[in-house]
Design an enzyme around this catalytic site. Sequence first.
Site, PDB file in Angstrom:
ATOM      1  NE  ARG A  14      -2.860   1.153   3.502  1.00  0.00           N
ATOM      2  CZ  ARG A  14      -3.533   1.152   4.408  1.00  0.00           C
ATOM      3  NH1 ARG A  14      -5.014   1.223   4.265  1.00  0.00           N
ATOM      4  NH2 ARG A  14      -3.428   1.123   5.807  1.00  0.00           N
ATOM      5  CD  GLU A  64      -9.239   4.673   2.639  1.00  0.00           C
ATOM      6  OE1 GLU A  64      -8.924   4.063   3.533  1.00  0.00           O
ATOM      7  OE2 GLU A  64      -7.880   4.948   2.007  1.00  0.00           O
ATOM      8  CG  ASP A  77      -5.063   2.659  11.241  1.00  0.00           C
ATOM      9  OD1 ASP A  77      -6.154   3.224  11.529  1.00  0.00           O
ATOM     10  OD2 ASP A  77      -5.186   1.653  10.202  1.00  0.00           O
ATOM     11  CG  ASP A 135      -8.867   6.423   6.372  1.00  0.00           C
ATOM     12  OD1 ASP A 135      -8.945   7.720   6.809  1.00  0.00           O
ATOM     13  OD2 ASP A 135      -8.236   5.546   6.408  1.00  0.00           O
TER      14      ASP A 135
END
Length: 722
Positions: free
Chosen positions: A342, A431, A630, A459
């Site tokens: 990613r 997202e 995160d 997100d």
Amino acid sequence: MSNYVDRSGLKVDAQLAAFVENEALSGLDVTADTFWSGFAELVTTYMPGNRELLEIRDRMQSQIDDWHRDNGPATKDPAAYIGFLKDIRYIEDEPEDFRIETENLDPEIATLCGPQLVVPVSNARYALNAANARWGSLYDALYGTDAIAREGDLAPGKAYNPKRGGEVFARVGHFLDEAFPLLGVKHWAVTRYGIDTSGDVAQLVIASQDGPARLAYPEAFAGYSRAGGVTRILLAHHGLHIELVIDPEHPIGKDHPAHLADVIVESALTTIQDCEDSVAAVDAEDKVGVYRNWLGLMKGDLAETFEKGGETMTRRLNPDRTYTAPDGSALTLKGRALQLVRNVGHLMTTDAVLGADDEPIGEGLMDAIVTTLCAMHDLKRRANSVTGSIYIVKPKMHGPTEVLFACNVFGEVEKILGLPLNTIKIGIMDEERRTSANLKACILAARERVFFINTGFLDRTGDEIHTSMEAGPVLPKDKVRAERWLQAYEDRNVTIGIACGFTGRAQIGKGMWAKPDAMADMMEQKIGHPKAGANCAWVPSPTAATLHALHYHEVDVFEAQKRRHNEPIPTLTELFSMPALDPSTLSGEEIQRELDNNAQGILGYVVRWIDAGVGCSKVPDINDVGLMEDRATCRISSQAIANWLWHGVVTQDEVVATFTRMAKVVDEQNAGDPAYRRMSDDPENSTAFQAALALALEGTQQPSGYTEPILHAKRREKKAQG
């Protein structure tokens, strides 16, 4: 202070230049001159467009803010709101029906369904654990977690608990009965599993308390191996494998009626090696560490030595697994998950490379070319992708124009590095709100490269709050999760993916299970993902992958997708249906508890990010439940507080007082860490505390509500302090 060297007109941090030239390029048919001149052209060509995309985001957000100030929440007049979004091109024209055209996708992407593990690639040990999570012990996963109750006679204890072990045997027997049923008997009654090789084709021999038994579906027997008195029997179901380990001398095997010492489950089919939300990489030094680990995975030589239980251990990538098929031929199965990487999104810049006028370049451009360069080593080995593909997950894109921009960047990288067109595949993280509203158009923009669409509800919720900041106060987090718009978002992702031809060709994915210690809850709830038609869903650990893999034996995902094939796609009205909060419906105590919980989560995550450079942490919430945090979870919490502050639900003094009080709680939670630096002793001079507070107090001003600008600035400040 960075030390720069000139490369084709770019100023490149010397650490990055040395890594590219001495490590990443070594052994490839790409010269340093070709790489750097191509990189310079990439920056010159694409940085203006990158900046323009961000300007469009800001302009649209300003227009949406104005609309909400004039009209209130979208739910007051959904038709007017949707019409307005179409007028400003936030919602684009719906494309005609089409099917994706991606080619050369590996089976783990196209035809196999199973867990997807996400891990910070900055940590070599974690990265290796995740890559090796293709296979996991079901005995260990059940015995070591709350998937089996831990109270009374089943408590684990310091020594092996035979009663708990017996419950593991029972649970495993139930799983085998469901996935690999026997005719007339149950697996708990089996007294022997063996292999008969006397004929032309090997046979699986099963004896039970009631006599001989056999598999209800004999084709499930896929192979075997024998070594040192241990027999390994390979079974297959829904494309996934398990291995029965038969060992009468094993401490566990000797206690099992059939000497079943373990059941090894094919678990994480794919792993996302993350350069983004779960890492804290803020400068060239950090980025080189990220790239070096990714390079090691692609070359196959990554290793990490560490101390565990007083012993020095070295972890490397697992080899492939070899068996003999029933017909006597050799059978090899991958020993590692298919590795995806990613990259970062379009927002952040990096001074690891300076372009025209000494301006930092787009970090996403650097990620695209360097992670691809590293992955080229596997194109020669074909140990990761047997089809010769490179899989890049691209996050935080806003709408089809940004998806097309990423695809064009990848195409340019392919030209620079001499790769065939569409070697680089793109995973679209669904997202951001403008992407989920235009998902079909986003897929169309990437129809020759797309290998997955994946919902990121964390997100997505953060972006929902920020985009609708002027609509009114946001609901408490637990109530947001129960809103219809979130289910509409998840359903749109699956139904649009199916309509665009993803079935049997590409992944439709679901988000993270954020409670790594709550495996019993995960086993009860996460089966909803394959039932919804998701080929894969995110898990936080190899153990979670092994347990979640059982769901893909229980559910035939492709059958689930067939059932949903003609299901109506939820409307945009449903997607934009989150109501504003009436603060009078909450008591002062409820407001304070929500504020406490958000502040604690932010502080617990940010203190490790800033002080230790740890981008993903297990942080206890207000109820001492460990949650994986995160930047996505931090985005929700910080935007929620910023929203309540903006609308006067709470005051700035209350926010500051809450953060100051919760800092003491977080300090106590970390009291056992000798390297931890307390925030509450001197909050005004604690860089971590000030970063956490800024995320809340300055949340309305952050682009799309992202946390990266503040976190990066404060982490760099902390590193400068030494």
